[in-house]
Scaffold this motif. Structure first.
Motif, short mmCIF file in Angstrom:
data_model
loop_
_atom_site.label_atom_id
_atom_site.label_comp_id
_atom_site.label_asym_id
_atom_site.label_seq_id
_atom_site.Cartn_x
_atom_site.Cartn_y
_atom_site.Cartn_z
N UNK A 174 36.23 2.87 6.86
CA UNK A 174 36.44 3.59 8.11
C UNK A 174 35.21 4.43 8.42
N UNK A 175 35.07 4.83 9.67
CA UNK A 175 33.93 5.66 10.07
C UNK A 175 33.92 6.97 9.30
N UNK A 176 35.10 7.55 9.06
CA UNK A 176 35.16 8.82 8.32
C UNK A 176 34.69 8.63 6.89
N UNK A 177 35.06 7.51 6.28
CA UNK A 177 34.65 7.24 4.90
C UNK A 177 33.14 7.05 4.78
N UNK A 178 32.53 6.62 5.88
CA UNK A 178 31.08 6.44 5.91
C UNK A 178 30.35 7.71 6.36
N UNK A 179 31.13 8.76 6.62
CA UNK A 179 30.59 10.06 7.04
C UNK A 179 29.75 9.94 8.30
N UNK A 180 30.20 9.11 9.24
CA UNK A 180 29.48 8.94 10.50
C UNK A 180 29.81 10.11 11.44
N UNK A 181 28.83 10.55 12.21
CA UNK A 181 29.10 11.67 13.12
C UNK A 181 30.15 11.32 14.17
N UNK A 186 41.86 9.50 13.67
CA UNK A 186 42.98 8.58 13.45
C UNK A 186 42.65 7.60 12.34
N UNK A 187 43.70 7.12 11.67
CA UNK A 187 43.55 6.22 10.54
C UNK A 187 43.15 4.84 11.05
N UNK A 188 42.13 4.28 10.46
CA UNK A 188 41.72 2.93 10.85
C UNK A 188 40.29 2.64 10.44
N UNK A 189 39.98 1.36 10.26
CA UNK A 189 38.64 0.96 9.87
C UNK A 189 37.72 0.95 11.08
N UNK A 190 36.41 0.93 10.80
CA UNK A 190 35.41 0.81 11.85
C UNK A 190 35.21 -0.67 12.15
N UNK A 191 35.45 -1.06 13.39
CA UNK A 191 35.24 -2.45 13.81
C UNK A 191 33.87 -2.53 14.49
N UNK A 214 32.54 3.73 21.22
CA UNK A 214 33.99 3.58 21.15
C UNK A 214 34.69 4.86 21.58
N UNK A 215 34.14 6.00 21.19
CA UNK A 215 34.74 7.29 21.61
C UNK A 215 34.67 7.44 23.12
#
Length: 218
Positions: A174-181, A186-191, A214-215
């Motif tokens: 997920x974007x959060x797991x990759x520490x992306x700004x 919300x829970x979900x992987x980065x597509x 995406x945001x």
């Protein structure tokens, strides 16, 4: 396997090398000069090394978190190990640990109502089986795969494992797991965009732009 990291805030001028996952047995250490070997006390298996004053041995090595050593740098470290009475047992690992993957198949986990079992094409023609719990994972997506040997920004290391009895060799991130700004909460992987070839080394700057786009679209 060779996982290397720097953490200047906690361990100044120290290179941390991990060569195997922790075991259930007691760990022991032996220091010779600037080298500390960490090993399994029962089996004598080497689990890693701490190299103090690393700037003296690998000048110019910088970073915070996982760092990737060249073959020449690993050779220099092996020479240092030998000089201090240890075996030269480090092997360079030059393959990228974060890559774009293609979700080739997706099936329900046989023992879970929220996990999926995926087959993901990555680099070098390799297909990984990865168990994923994200609600938005789907067949045909391009995703970010943290392969075995990756160190996440929070320090978590990806090892071979299993979730509820099903083998899982990596993590769809997920974007959060990759520490992306500005990663979504919300829970979900980065597509990732569909036109990025599977196996492409992951580009954190490119992914940050994807998150921003995406945001904006939401």
């Amino acid at each position: 396997m060779l996982i290397s990291s720097l953490n200047s805030a906690a361990f100044a001028d120290t290179l941390i090398l991990i060569t195997a996952a922790d075991t259930a047995n007691n760990q022991a250490t032996k220091q010779q000069g600037d080298v500390v070997r960490i090993y399994d006390e029962t089996t004598d298996q080497t689990l890693g090394y701490n190299i103090f004053h690393i700037s003296q041995y690998l000048p110019g090595l910088t970073g915070n978190g996982q760092v990737f050593l060249s073959g020449a740098q690993v050779s220099q470290l092996n020479q240092l190990l030998t000089t201090n009475g240890f075996a030269a047992d480090l092997a360079a690992d030059l393959s990228p640990k974060f890559v774009i993957g293609y979700v080739k198949t997706l099936t329900p986990h046989p023992d879970s109502d929220h996990l999926s079992v995926t087959e993901v094409d990555v680099d070098h023609g390799q297909t990984l089986q990865i168990v994923c719990g994200a609600p938005n994972v789907a067949q045909g997506q391009k995703v970010v795969v943290a392969k075995v040997g990756a160190m996440m920004p929070n320090g978590q290391i990806i090892w071979p494992g299993a979730l509820r009895g099903v083998t899982s060799d990596g993590m769809i991130s997920a974007a959060r797991e990759l520490a992306l700004p500005n990663a979504p909460k919300k829970h979900g992987i980065l597509v990732m965009p569909a036109d990025i070839p599977a196996g492409t080394p992951f580009d954190f700057d490119q992914a940050a732009k994807v998150v921003a786009a995406q945001n904006a679209a939401e």
